[in-house]
Motif scaffolding. Structure first.
Motif, short mmCIF file in Angstrom:
data_model
loop_
_atom_site.label_atom_id
_atom_site.label_comp_id
_atom_site.label_asym_id
_atom_site.label_seq_id
_atom_site.Cartn_x
_atom_site.Cartn_y
_atom_site.Cartn_z
N SER A 143 -0.31 8.48 4.42
CA SER A 143 -1.63 7.84 3.48
C SER A 143 -2.12 9.04 3.20
O SER A 143 -1.99 10.40 3.50
CB SER A 143 -2.40 7.12 4.38
OG SER A 143 -2.54 7.92 5.57
N SER B 42 0.66 -1.22 0.12
CA SER B 42 0.07 0.01 -0.12
C SER B 42 0.88 1.40 0.05
O SER B 42 0.55 2.24 -0.85
CB SER B 42 -0.77 -0.05 1.30
OG SER B 42 0.01 -0.11 2.36
N ASP C 267 1.97 4.29 6.24
CA ASP C 267 0.60 4.65 5.95
C ASP C 267 -0.36 3.90 6.87
O ASP C 267 -1.68 4.22 6.71
CB ASP C 267 0.24 4.28 4.49
CG ASP C 267 0.28 2.82 4.09
OD1 ASP C 267 0.64 2.11 5.00
OD2 ASP C 267 -0.02 2.52 2.91
#
Lengths: 561, 334
Positions: free
Chosen positions: A522, A389, A482
């Motif tokens: 993030s 991610s 994140d």
């Protein structure tokens, strides 16, 4: 014959060879925790034709190089000079050699290089991979012996035949090397990726000693094989040969392109000297060859510039502390005023005791030393999220920011360490160092992808921080993530448990008083991360869509606050 | 103690050897920094050079190796007026040496037992007119580095402490060696070295074998080996001596000065020390090669070692500045 007794025999062989040519082979590095095998081995040391002298890692210059014996000088009022250990040839035995700092290593290296007939026995009691003897020293010694795991029954305590050794020693000067012997040893060293030229030099001397021990006056293939198998395995950086599968190292140290080029060049150019020789050495290569190399090349910088305790109360620089009684041993400075003040009240009494003495009557007990306290070096531990991610969104930016911070850390002379977590666990990409060349190299090769084992990253950071603190550094953990923890500490994909693990470890960091900083990379700031930062008692910096420069600015600001 | 390895018998490492010879011709160049891996013969070369150099004439017992009796410092209280010849001093500065040992300090022993205020000279005094060798210079404590910088620049060691006020000459050639993987050197100290060279292990098997052979015969048959290389060493020594005499007579054409300046501007090196060192080193090289006029070839030859450590460095540039210098030299000098 068991594996243990084979290793024991090799160790004894090394010691026997060392006894034949102690000054030429320079010594032996013995890696073993204290135990029966080590005890038995140490009992064999008197076979060396030199007086044994014990050192400890904090030995003073005076003891090593000699100096004024202050107590005797004051008492007798004539100059009394102590001869240091470096003065007369001897076998210096240094216990707890893994604790020896770079400064002692440099001094001992100087003693060895002076060729005054010293040999050095380093007793390396390091428990962990990272605890190693200073490479500047271990590189100079011919033999590396590992006695860990050898049982009492396997260690044969029979003393060596001293007459044999004497015979060998008298024969040694007349042993001649064949014209090809050097070629064989050099080629072999190249195949194992040994860059230093000391290794083949020492191997040649070992071969000589071995020939003398067997009462021959020429070096034979047997001697060469023995020499290679005793000297090369601990220094090898690559496992040669085509069929050998490379051990899956977590992060293979990146040889620079030139090195690789040069390796392949040398390999192409050389004929196989003797497959038998290669096999002999390869059998003895440490199993964790590539794992072991990372600390071997980097541990130095961290131990090189740090003190022993986290307080770092030294006697050389920093904020002055009250003076304290002590001995002048060459590493500390006298506080003259305090010394005189301490001596003053006793003058009339001492005058009565020795009426003929001139000047002040100072006794060793009056001497006061200056002490200083200095702030220790800072260590920035970057914990970088390289999970899938994060990789998708921000890994590139994170790398950029870390590079900028590194440049600043360089300007401030901070130490830097780098931990990456991805997949199922975390790994230390870079142990604490000041070398930017290495940091940059490791960072560039940081791969991305996989789960987010946040807890594992925190754990690795905590361990590293505690370790660094014991070396006198002040660690700070900067975490770039994140925040979607989805891998638990034991590597299972369980989101709830993973979050819990992360919280537990964050609390642990706080309990140990390790300052930290959490950077949220993030797209939308995460509450989970804000909570985590609170658990760590660390500032939380959300940085949506930040470029590397802003990220770096945020970190600098948070650290200075 | 055995005599050091002969300088001429060192295989390869031409850049390092040349840099050391040039500082021997003109100590004013200001020291050599040798960066490279372990076991590449860095310390061997330093010690060999010292043995190669002609002995210096110094007053007997003088702690700073003064050439004339009049130059001896007062505090040394030298009774002797004899001038004797002694080998060029090479002093090792070990890591972890205390400030007292480096600069010198109050002689505590005399102060306490005889009540006299006397100065006990340190390593800097002993290194005067010789070489100060620092192995692992990049790991040296910062405060010692500061001290060294100060003295290396002024050529004089000033001690103001514990009621002492002493100054003595300390003109020495700094030779530092180290492994950059283990830590960086502060830019201030980098700049203070005149020349920097990078040494690598020879990559050629034949060359490596030759190193081992020579070292082996040096150790096993010392007398013959030393005899074999003596004439080569003497030849280098004579060349150094001739070059020292020829040095003041070297003609420096105006265009060469312009070249120096242009080169340094193009590289963006800080300050003017780059130009000065470049010029000095080039003149030393010309003298060593027996030329009387400075040419572009000389500049080309020594530009990498004189300039590569002076560039405003990008701490994250790992390609090394040597390549940048080579490129710029090609651009400017054609």
């Amino acid at each position: 014959m068991s594996e243990g007794s084979d290793r024991w025999d090799a160790a004894c062989q090394a010691l026997r060879l060392l006894a034949v040519d102690p000054a030429g082979l320079k010594g032996l590095c013995l890696r073993a925790r204290s135990g029966p095998a080590r005890q038995t081995f140490l009992a064999l040391l008197p076979a060396l034709p030199l007086p044994l002298r014990k050192l400890h890692p904090t030995i003073s210059d005076e003891q090593l190089f000699g100096g004024i014996d202050l107590a005797a000088t004051l008492a007798g009022e004539t100059l009394v000079i102590n001869q240091g250990l470096a003065h007369a040839p001897g076998a210096l035995v240094i216990a707890m050699a893994e604790r020896a700092g770079a400064d002692l290593a440099a001094k001992l290296a100087q003693v060895l290089d002076a060729d005054r007939g010293h040999c050095l026995i380093m007793l390396d009691e390091g428990a962990e991979e990272a605890e190693r003897t200073p490479p500047a020293l271990s590189e100079r010694l011919a033999f590396h012996v590992d006695l860990d795991g050898i049982g009492l029954g396997e260690a044969d305590p029979t003393p060596f035949d001293l007459v044999d050794l004497d015979d060998a020693r008298s024969l040694l000067p007349s042993v001649t090397a064949g014209p090809d012997d050097a070629t064989v040893l050099v080629t072999l060293a190249a195949r194992f990726g040994i860059d230093s030229l000391r290794a083949p030099l020492l191997a040649l001397r070992v071969a000589r000693a071995s020939a003398a021990l067997n009462l021959r006056d020429r070096i034979t293939a047997e001697d060469l094989a023995l020499a290679a198998s005793l000297v090369y395995p601990s220094r090898a950086t690559i496992a040669p040969a085509e069929d050998e599968p490379t051990p899956p190292a977590p992060e293979p140290p990146e040889p620079s392109p030139e090195d690789q080029l040069q390796d392949s060049e040398t390999r192409d150019r050389t004929e196989l000297p003797d497959e038998l020789l290669i096999d002999a050495v390869r059998a003895l290569l440490p199993a964790n060859l590539l794992d072991g190399m990372v600390p071997a090349t980097t541990s130095r910088s961290s131990s090189g510039s740090s003190g022993a305790g986290s307080k770092r109360k030294g006697n050389r620089r920093g904020r002055p502390l009250p003076p304290r009684p002590g001995r002048l041993d060459g590493t500390s400075r006298i506080d003259l005023v305090a010394t005189l003040r301490a001596a003053a009240p006793w003058q009339p009494m001492r005058r009565k005791a020795s009426p003929d003495a001139k000047g002040l009557l100072i006794r060793p007990s009056d001497i006061r030393l200056k002490r200083y306290e200095e702030t220790s070096d800072r260590l920035l531990i970057f914990v970088v999220d390289a999970s899938g991610s994060a990789a998708m969104s921000r890994l590139g930016e994170a790398k950029g920011a870390v590079e900028l911070l590194l440049a600043e850390a360089y300007a401030r002379r901070d130490h830097v360490a780098l931990i990456a977590f991805r997949g199922l666990g975390a790994e230390i990409l870079l142990p604490p160092t000041r070398s930017l060349v290495q940091t940059k190299r490791r960072l560039a090769s940081l791969p991305g992808g996989g789960g987010t084992p946040l807890a594992a990253g925190l754990k690795a950071a905590g361990e590293l921080a505690v370790q660094a603190r014991s070396r006198g550094l002040s660690p700070t953990v900067a975490m770039l993530t994140d925040g979607r923890a989805n891998i638990t500490l034991d590597g299972m994909a369980d989101r709830t448990q993973a979050a819990q693990d992360a919280t537990t470890l964050a609390r642990l960091l706080r309990a140990q008083g390790i300052p930290g900083l959490v950077l949220d990379m993030s797209n939308r700031p995460q509450d989970a991360l804000r909570d985590l930062a609170a658990q760590m008692n660390a500032p939380y910096v959300p940085l949506p869509r930040a470029d590397a420069r802003r990220l770096s600015g945020a970190i600098t600001k948070a650290l200075e606050a | 103690m055995t005599s050091p390895f002969p300088f001429s018998a060192i295989v390869g490492q031409t850049a390092m050897k040349q840099a050391m010879i040039l500082t021997a011709i003109d100590p004013g160049i200001g020291g050599v920094l040798v960066f490279g891996d372990r076991g590449t013969g860095k310390s061997t070369a330093v010690r060999a050079l010292a043995a190669l150099l002609p002995p210096i004439m110094a007053v007997e017992g003088c702690p700073v190796n003064s050439a004339r009796v009049a130059d001896c410092p007062e505090w040394a209280e030298i009774g002797s007026k004899k001038v004797i010849s002694r080998p060029t001093p090479v002093i090792d500065l070990p890591l972890g040496a205390t400030e007292d040992r480096v600069v010198g300090a109050l002689d505590i022993e005399r102060a306490l037992t005889r009540g006299e205020k006397a100065f006990e000279p340190g390593l800097l005094a002993r290194a005067n007119r010789g070489y100060l060798y620092i192995d692992e210079v990049n790991l040296l404590e910062d405060h010692i580095v500061d001290l060294l910088l100060d003295v290396a620049q002024s050529g004089e060691n000033v001690v103001e402490r514990e009621g002492l006020s002493i100054r003595h000459p300390a003109r020495f050639v700094l030779v530092g060696s180290g492994n950059p993987e283990e830590g960086e050197l502060r830019p201030q100290l980098l700049d203070r070295f005149g020349l920097s060279v990078e040494v690598r292990s020879p990559t050629d098997i034949e060359e490596r074998v030759e190193v081992i052979r020579r070292r082996d015969s040096f150790e096993s048959d010392n007398a013959t080996f030393m005899k074999r290389w003596r004439s080569a060493d003497t030849k280098i020594r004579k060349r150094i001596l001739t070059a020292r005499e020829g040095l003041p007579k070297i003609v420096t054409p105006e265009p060469i000065l312009r070249d120096c300046a242009e080169l340094c501007m193009a590289l963006g090196s800080d300050g003017l020390r780059g130009e000065l060192t470049l010029l000095r080193t080039a003149r030393a090289l010309a003298a060593y090669e027996g030329d009387t006029t400075l040419t572009r070839d000389h500049l080309r030859n020594i530009a990498p070692s004189a300039l590569s450590h002076r560039l405003r460095r990008d701490p994250l540039d790992e390609a090394g500045s040597g390549a940048r210098v080579a490129r710029t030299v090609a651009d400017v000098l054609g």
